[in-house]
Motif scaffolding. Structure first.
Motif, PDB file in Angstrom:
ATOM      1  N   GLY A  53      16.174  14.051 122.230  1.00 13.80           N
ATOM      2  CA  GLY A  53      16.608  12.670 122.108  1.00 13.80           C
ATOM      3  C   GLY A  53      15.539  11.764 121.515  1.00 13.80           C
ATOM      4  O   GLY A  53      14.449  12.203 121.136  1.00 13.80           O
ATOM      5  N   PRO A  54      15.825  10.460 121.426  1.00 15.26           N
ATOM      6  CA  PRO A  54      14.849   9.493 120.892  1.00 15.26           C
ATOM      7  C   PRO A  54      13.522   9.543 121.631  1.00 15.26           C
ATOM      8  O   PRO A  54      12.463   9.343 121.041  1.00 15.26           O
ATOM      9  CB  PRO A  54      15.554   8.144 121.092  1.00 15.26           C
ATOM     10  CG  PRO A  54      17.014   8.482 121.103  1.00 15.26           C
ATOM     11  CD  PRO A  54      17.107   9.819 121.783  1.00 15.26           C
ATOM     12  N   ARG A  55      13.574   9.831 122.939  1.00 12.48           N
ATOM     13  CA  ARG A  55      12.340   9.895 123.730  1.00 12.48           C
ATOM     14  C   ARG A  55      11.418  10.986 123.198  1.00 12.48           C
ATOM     15  O   ARG A  55      10.197  10.807 123.136  1.00 12.48           O
ATOM     16  CB  ARG A  55      12.702  10.164 125.196  1.00 12.48           C
ATOM     17  CG  ARG A  55      11.526  10.463 126.103  1.00 12.48           C
ATOM     18  CD  ARG A  55      10.672   9.230 126.343  1.00 12.48           C
ATOM     19  NE  ARG A  55       9.540   9.557 127.182  1.00 12.48           N
ATOM     20  CZ  ARG A  55       9.576   9.600 128.515  1.00 12.48           C
ATOM     21  NH1 ARG A  55      10.715   9.332 129.153  1.00 12.48           N
ATOM     22  NH2 ARG A  55       8.500   9.882 129.216  1.00 12.48           N
ATOM     23  N   GLY A  56      11.994  12.111 122.814  1.00  9.93           N
ATOM     24  CA  GLY A  56      11.177  13.198 122.293  1.00  9.93           C
ATOM     25  C   GLY A  56      10.466  12.815 121.015  1.00  9.93           C
ATOM     26  O   GLY A  56       9.288  13.119 120.815  1.00  9.93           O
ATOM     27  N   ILE A  57      11.183  12.138 120.105  1.00  7.87           N
ATOM     28  CA  ILE A  57      10.576  11.713 118.842  1.00  7.87           C
ATOM     29  C   ILE A  57       9.474  10.693 119.090  1.00  7.87           C
ATOM     30  O   ILE A  57       8.382  10.771 118.513  1.00  7.87           O
ATOM     31  CB  ILE A  57      11.647  11.120 117.908  1.00  7.87           C
ATOM     32  CG1 ILE A  57      12.676  12.201 117.540  1.00  7.87           C
ATOM     33  CG2 ILE A  57      11.018  10.544 116.648  1.00  7.87           C
ATOM     34  CD1 ILE A  57      13.798  11.690 116.664  1.00  7.87           C
ATOM     35  N   ILE A  58       9.759   9.723 119.958  1.00  5.49           N
ATOM     36  CA  ILE A  58       8.780   8.668 120.237  1.00  5.49           C
ATOM     37  C   ILE A  58       7.513   9.250 120.861  1.00  5.49           C
ATOM     38  O   ILE A  58       6.387   8.931 120.451  1.00  5.49           O
ATOM     39  CB  ILE A  58       9.397   7.598 121.157  1.00  5.49           C
ATOM     40  CG1 ILE A  58      10.512   6.855 120.417  1.00  5.49           C
ATOM     41  CG2 ILE A  58       8.329   6.613 121.622  1.00  5.49           C
ATOM     42  CD1 ILE A  58      11.282   5.891 121.292  1.00  5.49           C
ATOM     43  N   ASP A  59       7.692  10.117 121.857  1.00  2.34           N
ATOM     44  CA  ASP A  59       6.525  10.700 122.524  1.00  2.34           C
ATOM     45  C   ASP A  59       5.660  11.504 121.567  1.00  2.34           C
ATOM     46  O   ASP A  59       4.428  11.500 121.667  1.00  2.34           O
ATOM     47  CB  ASP A  59       6.979  11.601 123.677  1.00  2.34           C
ATOM     48  CG  ASP A  59       7.411  10.800 124.900  1.00  2.34           C
ATOM     49  OD1 ASP A  59       7.391   9.555 124.826  1.00  2.34           O
ATOM     50  OD2 ASP A  59       7.774  11.415 125.919  1.00  2.34           O
ATOM     51  N   SER A  60       6.300  12.224 120.638  1.00  6.14           N
ATOM     52  CA  SER A  60       5.532  13.036 119.700  1.00  6.14           C
ATOM     53  C   SER A  60       4.839  12.187 118.638  1.00  6.14           C
ATOM     54  O   SER A  60       3.827  12.601 118.071  1.00  6.14           O
ATOM     55  CB  SER A  60       6.450  14.060 119.024  1.00  6.14           C
ATOM     56  OG  SER A  60       7.403  13.412 118.197  1.00  6.14           O
ATOM     57  N   ALA A  61       5.387  10.998 118.378  1.00  3.03           N
ATOM     58  CA  ALA A  61       4.838  10.162 117.305  1.00  3.03           C
ATOM     59  C   ALA A  61       3.738   9.213 117.782  1.00  3.03           C
ATOM     60  O   ALA A  61       2.851   8.845 116.994  1.00  3.03           O
ATOM     61  CB  ALA A  61       5.964   9.348 116.663  1.00  3.03           C
ATOM     62  N   ILE A  62       3.775   8.803 119.034  1.00  3.58           N
ATOM     63  CA  ILE A  62       2.851   7.770 119.519  1.00  3.58           C
ATOM     64  C   ILE A  62       1.379   8.114 119.280  1.00  3.58           C
ATOM     65  O   ILE A  62       0.632   7.301 118.715  1.00  3.58           O
ATOM     66  CB  ILE A  62       3.112   7.472 121.013  1.00  3.58           C
ATOM     67  CG1 ILE A  62       4.396   6.663 121.160  1.00  3.58           C
ATOM     68  CG2 ILE A  62       1.944   6.697 121.627  1.00  3.58           C
ATOM     69  CD1 ILE A  62       4.790   6.389 122.604  1.00  3.58           C
ATOM     70  N   PRO A  63       0.871   9.287 119.704  1.00  6.34           N
ATOM     71  CA  PRO A  63      -0.560   9.563 119.482  1.00  6.34           C
ATOM     72  C   PRO A  63      -0.942   9.582 118.002  1.00  6.34           C
ATOM     73  O   PRO A  63      -2.024   9.092 117.631  1.00  6.34           O
ATOM     74  CB  PRO A  63      -0.743  10.945 120.119  1.00  6.34           C
ATOM     75  CG  PRO A  63       0.354  11.048 121.113  1.00  6.34           C
ATOM     76  CD  PRO A  63       1.516  10.360 120.473  1.00  6.34           C
ATOM     77  N   THR A  64      -0.061  10.123 117.153  1.00  9.61           N
ATOM     78  CA  THR A  64      -0.366  10.184 115.722  1.00  9.61           C
ATOM     79  C   THR A  64      -0.425   8.796 115.107  1.00  9.61           C
ATOM     80  O   THR A  64      -1.348   8.465 114.358  1.00  9.61           O
ATOM     81  CB  THR A  64       0.700  11.026 114.985  1.00  9.61           C
ATOM     82  OG1 THR A  64       0.695  12.354 115.535  1.00  9.61           O
ATOM     83  CG2 THR A  64       0.406  11.083 113.496  1.00  9.61           C
ATOM     84  N   VAL A  65       0.568   7.962 115.417  1.00 10.74           N
ATOM     85  CA  VAL A  65       0.579   6.589 114.892  1.00 10.74           C
ATOM     86  C   VAL A  65      -0.624   5.818 115.408  1.00 10.74           C
ATOM     87  O   VAL A  65      -1.268   5.061 114.657  1.00 10.74           O
ATOM     88  CB  VAL A  65       1.894   5.884 115.296  1.00 10.74           C
ATOM     89  CG1 VAL A  65       1.839   4.409 114.920  1.00 10.74           C
ATOM     90  CG2 VAL A  65       3.088   6.552 114.625  1.00 10.74           C
ATOM     91  N   ALA A  66      -0.956   6.003 116.685  1.00 11.08           N
ATOM     92  CA  ALA A  66      -2.106   5.313 117.258  1.00 11.08           C
ATOM     93  C   ALA A  66      -3.392   5.721 116.548  1.00 11.08           C
ATOM     94  O   ALA A  66      -4.240   4.878 116.224  1.00 11.08           O
ATOM     95  CB  ALA A  66      -2.206   5.625 118.756  1.00 11.08           C
ATOM     96  N   PHE A  67      -3.539   7.024 116.283  1.00 13.32           N
ATOM     97  CA  PHE A  67      -4.748   7.506 115.613  1.00 13.32           C
ATOM     98  C   PHE A  67      -4.885   6.902 114.214  1.00 13.32           C
ATOM     99  O   PHE A  67      -5.951   6.375 113.860  1.00 13.32           O
ATOM    100  CB  PHE A  67      -4.713   9.026 115.505  1.00 13.32           C
ATOM    101  CG  PHE A  67      -5.796   9.594 114.627  1.00 13.32           C
ATOM    102  CD1 PHE A  67      -7.091   9.697 115.086  1.00 13.32           C
ATOM    103  CD2 PHE A  67      -5.518   9.994 113.326  1.00 13.32           C
ATOM    104  CE1 PHE A  67      -8.107  10.197 114.277  1.00 13.32           C
ATOM    105  CE2 PHE A  67      -6.511  10.498 112.506  1.00 13.32           C
ATOM    106  CZ  PHE A  67      -7.808  10.605 112.980  1.00 13.32           C
ATOM    107  N   VAL A  68      -3.833   6.985 113.419  1.00 15.25           N
ATOM    108  CA  VAL A  68      -3.904   6.501 112.034  1.00 15.25           C
ATOM    109  C   VAL A  68      -4.135   4.992 111.994  1.00 15.25           C
ATOM    110  O   VAL A  68      -4.947   4.492 111.200  1.00 15.25           O
ATOM    111  CB  VAL A  68      -2.609   6.874 111.280  1.00 15.25           C
ATOM    112  CG1 VAL A  68      -2.604   6.245 109.890  1.00 15.25           C
ATOM    113  CG2 VAL A  68      -2.485   8.388 111.165  1.00 15.25           C
ATOM    114  N   THR A  69      -3.446   4.259 112.852  1.00 20.58           N
ATOM    115  CA  THR A  69      -3.572   2.796 112.857  1.00 20.58           C
ATOM    116  C   THR A  69      -4.972   2.353 113.246  1.00 20.58           C
ATOM    117  O   THR A  69      -5.608   1.530 112.557  1.00 20.58           O
ATOM    118  CB  THR A  69      -2.544   2.185 113.821  1.00 20.58           C
ATOM    119  OG1 THR A  69      -1.225   2.584 113.434  1.00 20.58           O
ATOM    120  CG2 THR A  69      -2.638   0.661 113.800  1.00 20.58           C
ATOM    121  N   VAL A  70      -5.480   2.890 114.340  1.00 12.11           N
ATOM    122  CA  VAL A  70      -6.801   2.484 114.827  1.00 12.11           C
ATOM    123  C   VAL A  70      -7.896   2.994 113.895  1.00 12.11           C
ATOM    124  O   VAL A  70      -8.899   2.306 113.657  1.00 12.11           O
ATOM    125  CB  VAL A  70      -7.028   2.983 116.270  1.00 12.11           C
ATOM    126  CG1 VAL A  70      -8.438   2.651 116.743  1.00 12.11           C
ATOM    127  CG2 VAL A  70      -5.993   2.366 117.207  1.00 12.11           C
TER     128      VAL A  70
END
Length: 270
Positions: A53-70
């Motif tokens: 579900g959407p939760r799975g996509i969000i959980d998998s994306a959060i660390p990657t997005v956080a890394f690239v952004t910061v």
């Protein structure tokens, strides 16, 4: 490579058990809450089911997005710290909510290892090297297994459903194992080529986007395709004696199982 195939096999086995229960209810004219009809029709595995579900996509994306952004704003070290903190936060959140932790711990391990590689290479693209290497190894391993006539998909199918125990002697099931393996070879191959080219180009932002887009969404599509292939060749549940299933022995006559008609619905992935 075992991870995706294992999940696909578990989904197929669960679907078969649901079909068997549906057949039992059909005798009484009942209909269960899952949407199965009284005729014992097979439930359809959706894309949302395949990827969590959407939760799975969000959980998998959060660390990657956080890394690239910061990383873009504050540098590599800060990006690594925030990515690991995000992964730990997801584990804690699931723990507090009493939710399954396996996926969260797997994500934490993957992020931690990726962060370690990034710190050793000294550049942000290194964060994606473990994923690129994993996809290369999995695609090669799958291809070799097909070329030597021992497709990995067959062993996974047999491990999770005893009806496939003689898959090497059953031409129809062997073909299913080959095609299921080819699906995952394609998935890993696409990931390797796309992310590999972006890595060589030094496109960290696009690498993150590709990592997310080719992650769970593509995994879900592959699960659906694999599930459809396997289920088309699964023998009817009432053809498998309960005693044989419990003892781990293949049902008598499995080698003569024919390909069922196309009423089997489509359902599904390193």
């Amino acid at each position: 490579m075992g991870g995706p195939f294992a999940r696909v096999a578990r989904a197929a086995a669960a679907g078969d058990r649901s079909r068997a229960k549906g057949g039992d209810r059909a005798n009484g004219g009942d209909r269960d809450d899952s949407g199965e009809g009284a005729d014992g029709a097979e439930p359809v595995l959706s894309l949302a089911d395949a990827i969590g579900g959407p939760r799975g996509i969000i959980d998998s994306a959060i660390p990657t997005v956080a890394f690239v952004t910061v990383n873009a704003e504050s540098g590599l070290t800060a990006g690594i710290i925030v990515a690991i903190a995000a992964a730990v936060g997801l584990v804690v959140l699931r723990l507090v909510r009493h939710e399954p932790l396996q996926q969260a711990f797997s994500g934490l391990f993957a992020v931690g290892f990726a962060a370690f590689i990034a710190s050793r290479t000294g550049h942000a693209e290194g964060f994606f090297l473990p994923s690129i290497a994993k996809n290369a190894v999995c695609s090669v391993a799958g291809l070799v297994s097909v070329l030597v006539g021992r497709p990995i998909g067959g062993y996974v199918m047999a491990g999770f459903d005893k009806r496939y125990a003689d898959w090497r002697e059953n031409p129809a099931v062997r073909r299913a194992a080959v095609w299921a393996t080819l699906v995952w070879i394609a998935v890993f191959g696409v990931r390797f080529v796309v992310q590999g080219l972006l890595y060589l180009a030094g496109e960290t932002g696009w690498l993150a986007a590709a990592n997310i887009a080719l992650g769970l969404p593509l995994f879900g599509v592959a699960v659906l395709a694999t599930f459809a292939i396997v289920r088309r060749l699964a023998p009817p549940a009432d053809d498998v004696p309960e005693a044989a299933a419990e003892s781990g022995q293949p049902a008598q006559g499995m080698a003569q199982v024919a390909v069922p008609d196309e009423r089997a619905s489509a359902s599904r992935p390193d």
